[in-house]
Design a protein around this motif. Sequence first.
Motif, PDB file in Angstrom:
ATOM      1  N   ARG A  27     -54.200 -14.021 -99.968  1.00 48.48           N
ATOM      2  CA  ARG A  27     -55.374 -13.268-100.391  1.00 48.48           C
ATOM      3  C   ARG A  27     -56.177 -14.202-101.280  1.00 48.48           C
ATOM      4  O   ARG A  27     -55.707 -14.662-102.306  1.00 48.48           O
ATOM      5  CB  ARG A  27     -54.961 -12.006-101.148  1.00 48.48           C
ATOM      6  N   ASP A  60     -68.328  -9.285 -93.785  1.00 52.68           N
ATOM      7  CA  ASP A  60     -66.925  -9.698 -93.953  1.00 52.68           C
ATOM      8  C   ASP A  60     -66.205  -9.750 -92.604  1.00 52.68           C
ATOM      9  O   ASP A  60     -65.429 -10.669 -92.331  1.00 52.68           O
ATOM     10  CB  ASP A  60     -66.192  -8.714 -94.877  1.00 52.68           C
ATOM     11  N   ASP A  61     -66.469  -8.753 -91.778  1.00 49.89           N
ATOM     12  CA  ASP A  61     -65.841  -8.706 -90.458  1.00 49.89           C
ATOM     13  C   ASP A  61     -66.322  -9.849 -89.571  1.00 49.89           C
ATOM     14  O   ASP A  61     -65.566 -10.368 -88.744  1.00 49.89           O
ATOM     15  CB  ASP A  61     -66.122  -7.353 -89.792  1.00 49.89           C
ATOM     16  N   ASP A 100     -64.649 -13.199 -90.562  1.00 51.73           N
ATOM     17  CA  ASP A 100     -63.280 -13.330 -90.077  1.00 51.73           C
ATOM     18  C   ASP A 100     -63.221 -14.098 -88.758  1.00 51.73           C
ATOM     19  O   ASP A 100     -62.181 -14.643 -88.402  1.00 51.73           O
ATOM     20  CB  ASP A 100     -62.662 -11.941 -89.892  1.00 51.73           C
ATOM     21  N   GLU A 160     -60.559 -21.141 -92.244  1.00 52.70           N
ATOM     22  CA  GLU A 160     -59.416 -20.653 -93.007  1.00 52.70           C
ATOM     23  C   GLU A 160     -59.546 -21.017 -94.485  1.00 52.70           C
ATOM     24  O   GLU A 160     -59.185 -20.234 -95.366  1.00 52.70           O
ATOM     25  CB  GLU A 160     -58.115 -21.227 -92.437  1.00 52.70           C
ATOM     26  N   LEU A 180     -62.112 -18.610 -95.969  1.00 53.29           N
ATOM     27  CA  LEU A 180     -61.629 -17.228 -95.997  1.00 53.29           C
ATOM     28  C   LEU A 180     -60.458 -17.030 -96.944  1.00 53.29           C
ATOM     29  O   LEU A 180     -60.271 -15.957 -97.501  1.00 53.29           O
ATOM     30  CB  LEU A 180     -61.196 -16.801 -94.588  1.00 53.29           C
ATOM     31  N   LYS A 234     -57.517 -17.116 -95.784  1.00 54.40           N
ATOM     32  CA  LYS A 234     -56.532 -16.529 -94.883  1.00 54.40           C
ATOM     33  C   LYS A 234     -56.850 -17.029 -93.476  1.00 54.40           C
ATOM     34  O   LYS A 234     -57.950 -17.546 -93.235  1.00 54.40           O
ATOM     35  CB  LYS A 234     -56.585 -14.993 -94.932  1.00 54.40           C
ATOM     36  N   VAL A 263     -58.165 -17.494 -89.739  1.00 52.90           N
ATOM     37  CA  VAL A 263     -59.304 -16.966 -88.993  1.00 52.90           C
ATOM     38  C   VAL A 263     -58.788 -15.983 -87.944  1.00 52.90           C
ATOM     39  O   VAL A 263     -57.759 -16.202 -87.307  1.00 52.90           O
ATOM     40  CB  VAL A 263     -60.081 -18.118 -88.308  1.00 52.90           C
ATOM     41  N   SER A 277     -57.691 -12.936 -88.508  1.00 52.66           N
ATOM     42  CA  SER A 277     -56.580 -12.112 -89.011  1.00 52.66           C
ATOM     43  C   SER A 277     -56.753 -10.634 -88.687  1.00 52.66           C
ATOM     44  O   SER A 277     -55.789  -9.939 -88.353  1.00 52.66           O
ATOM     45  CB  SER A 277     -56.440 -12.283 -90.526  1.00 52.66           C
ATOM     46  N   ASP A 278     -57.998 -10.143 -88.791  1.00 53.91           N
ATOM     47  CA  ASP A 278     -58.234  -8.715 -88.538  1.00 53.91           C
ATOM     48  C   ASP A 278     -57.826  -8.331 -87.120  1.00 53.91           C
ATOM     49  O   ASP A 278     -57.102  -7.355 -86.916  1.00 53.91           O
ATOM     50  CB  ASP A 278     -59.717  -8.374 -88.761  1.00 53.91           C
ATOM     51  N   THR A 285     -62.960  -4.405 -85.371  1.00 58.67           N
ATOM     52  CA  THR A 285     -64.190  -4.478 -86.164  1.00 58.67           C
ATOM     53  C   THR A 285     -65.417  -4.510 -85.251  1.00 58.67           C
ATOM     54  O   THR A 285     -65.303  -4.559 -84.022  1.00 58.67           O
ATOM     55  CB  THR A 285     -64.171  -5.712 -87.070  1.00 58.67           C
TER      56      THR A 285
END
Length: 320
Positions: free
Chosen positions: A93, A211-212, A215, A220, A223, A225, A227, A229-230, A237
């Motif tokens: 995070r 934000d979506d 992603d 990475e 972010l 995190k 790329v 991830s969602d 999204t």
Amino acid sequence: MKLKSFYSFLTKDLEVIENELLSSVQTKDPLIREAGIHLLQAGGKRIRPVFVLLSGMFGDYNIDRLKPVAVALELIHSASLVHDDVIDNAELRRGKPTVNAKWDNRIAMYVGDYLFARALEIITELDEPLIHRVLSKALVELCLGEIEQINDKYNFDQSYRTYVKRIKRKTALLIAVSCQLGALASGAPESVCKKLYLYGYYVGISYQIIDDLLDFISTEEELGKPVGSDLLQGNITLPVLFAMQNEELRKKIVKINNQTTAEEIKPIIYEIKKSRAIEQSMNISDRYLQKSFHQLEGLKHGKARTSLYNIAKYIGKRKF
């Protein structure tokens, strides 16, 4: 230009908020204290406290009255992130280990619960029933949004309306309430509180859409995190919804499940990036931003209104 430059005049009061946030987790239990400090020091824009303070400038600005509102809302936001990371089994995070990765899921859940409880305790410093009603209703909606996201994981048949309803509850509502409660705590007129609520709502929707998008089209490193991830975690999204309008791409996307690896999803992420889904999502985000600008009309001119305008504009132009 950096986001902080738009509200640099709040630096001193935001330092007060930051110190209060750290004080709020100074419990006798060393585990909760350590985990709470780890979470708060991992960074974050503190955009909700910023909205509280800026909205407070449309009434009788008083940092002592605004402080419990700003701290409570940031704690609620932080608690929701902890719970999100548990649900998603996220390890990073903002580029740092999540609470569940550093300790475990049980500790993380109780830390999140503790932050929610502290937020409710802190807001009681204000003897204003309406503030408590607004905040409690927002908490109910936030939890419903979390449940909806869990239920909709890997559900590729959901609609645009379902998506907007979910991000309203998960993101936009807390930003809207930050603006509303900042104004309420400062005694601003009801008409002003309503405009600021709607401004925050529209900005919040745009913020989450961006934000979506990030992603998919950021890195990475940026972010903090991986790329995509969602999508890998089954969160459908707006870019994915638009991408699935292409039948060939849809056939590939709907095969994604909880066994899909990060390596297997890379070609799909690449195709989504190259599709019209990115531009279409940006256009929707911009529509909400325009609505937020409209809500600022009629509010008194000054640095608070200018800052709110610039923050919204910045959100819509975040670099990919």
